[in-house]
Design an enzyme around this catalytic site. Structure first.
Site, PDB file in Angstrom:
ATOM      1  N   GLU A 238      -6.454   2.218  -3.709  1.00 38.52           N
ATOM      2  CA  GLU A 238      -4.999   2.257  -3.761  1.00 38.52           C
ATOM      3  C   GLU A 238      -4.412   0.866  -4.016  1.00 38.52           C
ATOM      4  O   GLU A 238      -3.298   0.730  -4.513  1.00 38.52           O
ATOM      5  CB  GLU A 238      -4.500   2.781  -2.405  1.00 38.52           C
ATOM      6  CG  GLU A 238      -3.053   3.137  -2.332  1.00 38.52           C
ATOM      7  CD  GLU A 238      -2.812   3.992  -1.083  1.00 38.52           C
ATOM      8  OE1 GLU A 238      -3.344   5.112  -1.020  1.00 38.52           O
ATOM      9  OE2 GLU A 238      -2.103   3.528  -0.179  1.00 38.52           O
TER      10      GLU A 238
ATOM     11  N   PHE B 138       0.849  -1.191   0.000  1.00 37.92           N
ATOM     12  CA  PHE B 138       0.000   0.000   0.000  1.00 37.92           C
ATOM     13  C   PHE B 138       0.881   1.237   0.000  1.00 37.92           C
ATOM     14  O   PHE B 138       2.065   1.172   0.327  1.00 37.92           O
ATOM     15  CB  PHE B 138      -0.934  -0.011   1.224  1.00 37.92           C
ATOM     16  CG  PHE B 138      -2.400  -0.020   0.849  1.00 37.92           C
ATOM     17  CD1 PHE B 138      -2.963  -1.117   0.241  1.00 37.92           C
ATOM     18  CD2 PHE B 138      -3.212   1.083   1.106  1.00 37.92           C
ATOM     19  CE1 PHE B 138      -4.301  -1.135  -0.118  1.00 37.92           C
ATOM     20  CE2 PHE B 138      -4.559   1.075   0.755  1.00 37.92           C
ATOM     21  CZ  PHE B 138      -5.107  -0.037   0.141  1.00 37.92           C
TER      22      PHE B 138
ATOM     23  N   ARG C 189      -3.311  10.818   6.214  1.00 38.98           N
ATOM     24  CA  ARG C 189      -3.475   9.427   6.616  1.00 38.98           C
ATOM     25  C   ARG C 189      -2.871   8.491   5.580  1.00 38.98           C
ATOM     26  O   ARG C 189      -3.018   8.722   4.373  1.00 38.98           O
ATOM     27  CB  ARG C 189      -4.961   9.103   6.767  1.00 38.98           C
ATOM     28  CG  ARG C 189      -5.238   7.652   7.033  1.00 38.98           C
ATOM     29  CD  ARG C 189      -6.686   7.375   7.330  1.00 38.98           C
ATOM     30  NE  ARG C 189      -7.558   7.414   6.174  1.00 38.98           N
ATOM     31  CZ  ARG C 189      -7.697   6.403   5.291  1.00 38.98           C
ATOM     32  NH1 ARG C 189      -6.982   5.301   5.433  1.00 38.98           N
ATOM     33  NH2 ARG C 189      -8.532   6.514   4.285  1.00 38.98           N
TER      34      ARG C 189
ATOM     35  N   LEU D 290     -14.465   5.409  -5.749  1.00 40.89           N
ATOM     36  CA  LEU D 290     -13.076   5.115  -5.415  1.00 40.89           C
ATOM     37  C   LEU D 290     -12.515   3.964  -6.241  1.00 40.89           C
ATOM     38  O   LEU D 290     -13.124   2.906  -6.345  1.00 40.89           O
ATOM     39  CB  LEU D 290     -13.026   4.753  -3.917  1.00 40.89           C
ATOM     40  CG  LEU D 290     -11.686   4.336  -3.343  1.00 40.89           C
ATOM     41  CD1 LEU D 290     -10.726   5.509  -3.347  1.00 40.89           C
ATOM     42  CD2 LEU D 290     -11.876   3.803  -1.926  1.00 40.89           C
TER      43      LEU D 290
ATOM     44  N   ARG E 248      -0.873   9.411  -0.399  1.00 41.50           N
ATOM     45  CA  ARG E 248      -1.987   9.996  -1.154  1.00 41.50           C
ATOM     46  C   ARG E 248      -1.851  11.501  -1.355  1.00 41.50           C
ATOM     47  O   ARG E 248      -2.201  12.021  -2.414  1.00 41.50           O
ATOM     48  CB  ARG E 248      -3.303   9.689  -0.441  1.00 41.50           C
ATOM     49  CG  ARG E 248      -3.648   8.230  -0.524  1.00 41.50           C
ATOM     50  CD  ARG E 248      -4.874   7.889   0.276  1.00 41.50           C
ATOM     51  NE  ARG E 248      -5.139   6.468   0.170  1.00 41.50           N
ATOM     52  CZ  ARG E 248      -6.054   5.814   0.880  1.00 41.50           C
ATOM     53  NH1 ARG E 248      -6.795   6.464   1.769  1.00 41.50           N
ATOM     54  NH2 ARG E 248      -6.231   4.523   0.723  1.00 41.50           N
TER      55      ARG E 248
ATOM     56  N   HIS F 235     -11.784  12.210   0.202  1.00 41.26           N
ATOM     57  CA  HIS F 235     -11.984  10.829   0.626  1.00 41.26           C
ATOM     58  C   HIS F 235     -12.115  10.696   2.135  1.00 41.26           C
ATOM     59  O   HIS F 235     -12.882   9.874   2.614  1.00 41.26           O
ATOM     60  CB  HIS F 235     -10.786  10.007   0.136  1.00 41.26           C
ATOM     61  CG  HIS F 235     -10.851   8.552   0.460  1.00 41.26           C
ATOM     62  ND1 HIS F 235     -11.910   7.753   0.072  1.00 41.26           N
ATOM     63  CD2 HIS F 235      -9.988   7.736   1.127  1.00 41.26           C
ATOM     64  CE1 HIS F 235     -11.683   6.511   0.476  1.00 41.26           C
ATOM     65  NE2 HIS F 235     -10.545   6.473   1.133  1.00 41.26           N
TER      66      HIS F 235
ATOM     67  N   HIS G  53      -8.160  11.555  -2.252  1.00 41.34           N
ATOM     68  CA  HIS G  53      -7.663  10.283  -2.781  1.00 41.34           C
ATOM     69  C   HIS G  53      -7.347  10.505  -4.259  1.00 41.34           C
ATOM     70  O   HIS G  53      -8.181  11.062  -4.984  1.00 41.34           O
ATOM     71  CB  HIS G  53      -8.719   9.189  -2.614  1.00 41.34           C
ATOM     72  CG  HIS G  53      -8.176   7.807  -2.805  1.00 41.34           C
ATOM     73  ND1 HIS G  53      -7.728   7.361  -4.018  1.00 41.34           N
ATOM     74  CD2 HIS G  53      -7.983   6.793  -1.926  1.00 41.34           C
ATOM     75  CE1 HIS G  53      -7.288   6.109  -3.882  1.00 41.34           C
ATOM     76  NE2 HIS G  53      -7.430   5.741  -2.622  1.00 41.34           N
TER      77      HIS G  53
ATOM     78  N   GLN H  54      -8.263  14.652   3.212  1.00 44.31           N
ATOM     79  CA  GLN H  54      -7.523  13.835   2.254  1.00 44.31           C
ATOM     80  C   GLN H  54      -8.218  13.741   0.904  1.00 44.31           C
ATOM     81  O   GLN H  54      -9.382  13.348   0.826  1.00 44.31           O
ATOM     82  CB  GLN H  54      -7.352  12.421   2.808  1.00 44.31           C
ATOM     83  CG  GLN H  54      -6.611  11.492   1.841  1.00 44.31           C
ATOM     84  CD  GLN H  54      -6.079  10.259   2.548  1.00 44.31           C
ATOM     85  OE1 GLN H  54      -6.796   9.316   2.783  1.00 44.31           O
ATOM     86  NE2 GLN H  54      -4.810  10.305   2.909  1.00 44.31           N
TER      87      GLN H  54
END
Lengths: 588, 253
Positions: free
Chosen positions: A246, A117, A389, A243, A286, A354, A233, A231
């Protein structure tokens, strides 16, 4: 008004609320629980999480690695005591989900598999194909059905916290099916109401993600922490904001601009090779990826579409078999909602809001500054995420701190009694009158959908990926105007049974307050850090003045009051965030 | 905004003012990419704030927005106007459920059925967390994975003629979830769940029409789940005739 007396009220039945409820039911079976949710639990937005949940799993990984990835990923605004507790308890909580039946994807030897990730040095993301949140939510909900002490109030909309004698002693909630209001008197209240992404126009969030709990706590005088950190994304479908996890990049997907060029190498994330490698290129964090896409757009290197400028997320080289095994939901979504088969065609994507890093101020025990009130999950800010995050930390957060919330709220509830019941009931009556006046407003000509759309647009314009003092001030001004106009909002629907328009109006009131806390916190932070990036002379991080949490306090008569609090730093002193080749060099 | 218009008939029912549901026609712009949900949101935002329906994720995973579109159960978020164009559509609440208001049905009965089939692992013994995860091979996972994909959208109940006749029928989604746990290598609760499934409100009302599987947006295939459970239930029945439960060692209650 009907009064329901319980020990613990939990608002929200997503991952965090359910984990808290199960903890109370298992460890404190004598305590009565009222689990209140504005939707049936399995509709909660945890359901939409795709990629997975992080915990140190492999022998060559360490808790220190996960700690450092999280703290540097958060641009050193993380509370390091919270991060330490989190990394230490992450794995046992994911194992607990496994014991409750979560269908985690497996390796051939039968052990749980992990995937790469963004921003994570070693692969440590547990996943259930690309429906990790769906499976976690259904596992928790179905498991919760075992416990008789969990009394569910599905489709009850909580409007206000009751604060009496300086502590939270209950809530008022409307039964959506009838419109009648109930007073829940409790010794402790846990907020688990999720984020507030719907205050922005382009977002990945479900309709219900409207910051209700943040708004309630804020109005009750509890500060909202770090609200400027929102955030984006980087990879979302352009028309709908849906979405594209990721995990697409964790499995080897690449991002290219209109020339087919892997542009991330121009933004401190390269070189391209060797690929794939962690914490480089598409496996950067991100905030950096969304910022890179913004710059590509400024340079005219994105692709113009009727749904805005996009870049391409290319998964073709993964092959049909791997895509079907690891990313089946992505394939389905791309086909249904963008008309694109990822096996043969790159997916057009752009950044969308996001996640709200900020929220109700808490600590690693989910305790807020208001006695009797606890908060957990996306509605809370316990210092885990700092200014950005990392993907796959939030699902783990739900269970690690959901359990904490259950324990600390129970311990508190065991040792207090409800006081001043008549004053509590009088407060509840006051809240009912507020709702009645909204419902039956005689004068007024504003449509709530108009105010909502203007709010979402001004947030996107002023509090986007890059910000300036002027743009943020304009948004603050616009939000003040909308807040005034909200007083003239008039509903089409004045009925009682499933009056969904009334709840849209109550949500909008909370969103306007939450949006103001974001905009003013952003305007006041004169530096750039993580997801808060300025273009007006404050392009750098300023640890001398702003290595601080922001705290926004509600002000009924005007703009929020912004204060600052220290960040807990234990072992990791602020340093430069580096990814790609620079991180490789530093590792040597 | 495009010039072309599109008509939608929507079933309205406001129990405080109406004794019977009525159809109401709305005219909206035709936008090729709009889902039925987008159309409903357009109506609610711009034309009529009183229209009520459930929705959230808009990506076919929360299960909120099931409704009948031209007589077929659909998730309104991934059902698109273009597939009905030119022409009009009729939107009604999910069939076979009591209507609360407009497109909102009462789903209490499903929630009770879900709870009844014990949709959670019933292990032989609790494994301490410190011992780590249970081992489960990819093949073992695949045995039940399909049945774990149910989003509780209830389209299958609306498609099921038996549920239309017998509201107490446990029905496709609940029985699929029962099988999901029965097939899980970590579970030992099949005996308890089979006793619930093997009743006149369990698997037996199912006539294997198969429409539940046809409408399932997540390809759970409840019809197959029910047929498998019938076989298990039959075996259990013979076992109980030959070896009554009272004499069975290690009965799991």
């Amino acid at each position: 008004m009907e009064v329901i007396t319980t020990d613990i009220v939990i608002i929200g039945a997503g991952g965090a609320g359910l984990r808290a409820a199960i903890t109370v039911a298992e460890q404190y079976p004598d305590l009565k629980i009222a689990l209140i949710s504005k939707v049936y639990p399995m509709r909660s937005h945890t359901v939409a999480a795709e990629g997975g949940a992080a915990a140190v799993t492999q022998d060559h990984d360490t808790l220190e690695n996960h700690f450092h990835d999280t703290v540097s990923g958060g641009d050193w605004l993380c509370d390091q005591d919270t991060v330490q507790y989190f990394v230490e308890h992450a794995r046992e909580e994911l194992v607990q989900l496994e014991h409750w039946g979560c269908p985690w994807s497996r390796k051939s030897d039968g052990h749980v598999d992990v995937r790469a990730f963004g921003g994570m040095k070693i692969e440590r993301t547990w996943f259930a194909a690309d429906k990790s949140g769906f499976h976690i939510l259904h596992t928790l909900f179905q498991t919760s059905l075992k416990y008789g002490s969990i009394n569910r109030f599905d489709e009850y909309f909580t409007t206000d916290l009751i604060v009496e004698d300086g502590r939270c002693q209950g809530v008022v909630a409307i039964e959506i099916a009838t419109g009648s209001m109930r007073l829940f008197v409790a010794k402790a209240v846990i907020l688990a109401t999720g984020g507030a992404g719907r205050v922005f126009r382009a977002n990945t969030n479900g309709a219900i993600v409207t910051g209700d709990g943040m708004g309630m706590a804020y109005r009750a005088g509890v500060p909202l922490q770090d609200m400027e950190f929102v955030q984006y994304h980087p990879t979302c479908l352009a028309a709908t904001g849906i979405l594209m996890t990721e995990a697409c990049r964790g499995e080897g997907g690449i991002l290219v601009n209109k020339d087919g060029y892997r542009f991330l190498q121009d933004y401190g994330l390269g070189p391209v090779d060797p690929w794939p490698r962690n914490k480089a290129m598409e496996l950067g964090p991100r905030d950096r990826l969304s910022q890179a896409i913004w710059h590509e757009q400024q340079k005219g290197r994105t692709i113009k579409t009727e749904n805005g400028d996009v870049v391409n997320l290319d998964l073709r080289h993964l092959g049909a078999k791997k895509l079907q095994e690891r990313l089946p939901f992505i394939c389905e979504l791309a086909k249904d909602f963008a008309g694109v088969d990822p096996v043969t065609t790159p997916i057009p994507v752009k950044p969308a809001v996001h996640y709200t890093m900020g929220g109700v101020k808490t600590d690693l025990t989910a305790t807020t500054p208001l006695p009797g009130l606890y908060a957990v999950g996306e509605c809370a800010s316990n210092g885990l995420h700092g200014a950005n995050r990392l993907g796959s930390n939030s699902l783990t957060e739900l269970v690690v701190f959901g359990k904490q919330a259950g324990i600390y709220a129970s311990e508190y509830a065991k040792n207090v009694a409800v006081t001043n019941q008549s004053a509590i009931e009088a407060q509840a009556e006051k809240y009912r009158q507020r709702i009645d006046s909204l419902l039956n407003r005689a004068e007024g000509n504003e449509r709530i959908s108009t105010i909502r759309k203007e709010m979402a647009l001004t947030m996107e314009e002023g509090i986007g990926i890059y910000r300036t003092g002027d743009s943020m001030q304009a948004t603050c001004n616009k939000l003040s105007e909308l807040r005034e106009r909200m007083k003239s909002a008039k509903l089409d629907d004045t009925s009682s049974v499933y009056n969904t328009e009334l709840f849209l109006a109550i949500e909008l009131e909370a969103m306007l307050e939450t949006a103001a806390s974001m905009a003013h916190s952003a305007l006041n932070r004169k530096e750039s850090r993580g997801s808060h990036q300025r273009l007006d002379g404050y392009e750098n991080r300023d640890d001398v003045n702003y290595l601080k949490h922001s705290l926004a306090y509600y002000n009924a008569d005007g703009d929020p009051k912004i204060e600052y609090a220290d960040v807990c730093i234990t072992t990791s002193q602020p340093a430069e965030r580096v990814y790609g080749g620079a991180a490789d060099d530093r590792g040597k | 905004m495009p010039d072309e218009q599109f008509e939608i008939d929507i079933l309205r029912y406001r129990p405080e003012t109406e004794n019977e549901p009525v159809m109401q026609t709305y005219t909206i712009p035709y936008v090729r990419d709009w889902s039925v949900l987008d159309a409903l949101n357009h109506i609610k935002d711009n034309l009529d704030g009183t229209l009520s329906y459930r929705w959230s994720c808009k990506m076919a995973v929360c299960g909120s927005c099931g409704m009948m579109v031209n007589g077929e159960p659909k998730l309104s978020c991934n059902t698109f106007l273009r597939d009905y164009h030119p022409g009009k559509i009729t939107v009604e609440p999910l069939a076979h459920f009591p209507i609360e208001r407009d497109l909102i049905i009462n789903m209490d009965s499903f929630m009770e059925k879900l709870e009844k089939i014990k949709p959670y692992l019933i292990p032989t013994e609790e494994k301490p967390l410190a011992d780590g995860e249970h081992l489960q091979s990819p093949d073992e996972l695949m045995k039940y994975k399909q049945y774990s994909m149910c989003i509780n959208c209830l389209l299958c109940y609306s498609a099921c003629p038996e549920f239309g006749l017998e509201p107490d029928f446990l029905g496709p989604a609940a029985l699929s979830l029962a099988l999901r746990y029965n097939l899980d290598s970590r579970d030992n609760g099949q005996d308890q769940r089979t006793r619930i499934a093997n009743t006149d409100k369990g698997v037996w009302p199912c006539m294997f029409v198969g429409s539940c599987s046809e409408v399932c947006p997540k390809h759970v295939n409840p019809a197959s789940a029910i047929q498998q459970t019938k076989i298990t239930s039959t075996i259990e029945w013979y076992k109980n005739v030959l070896m009554p439960r009272g004499s069975e060692a290690g009965g799991n209650d």
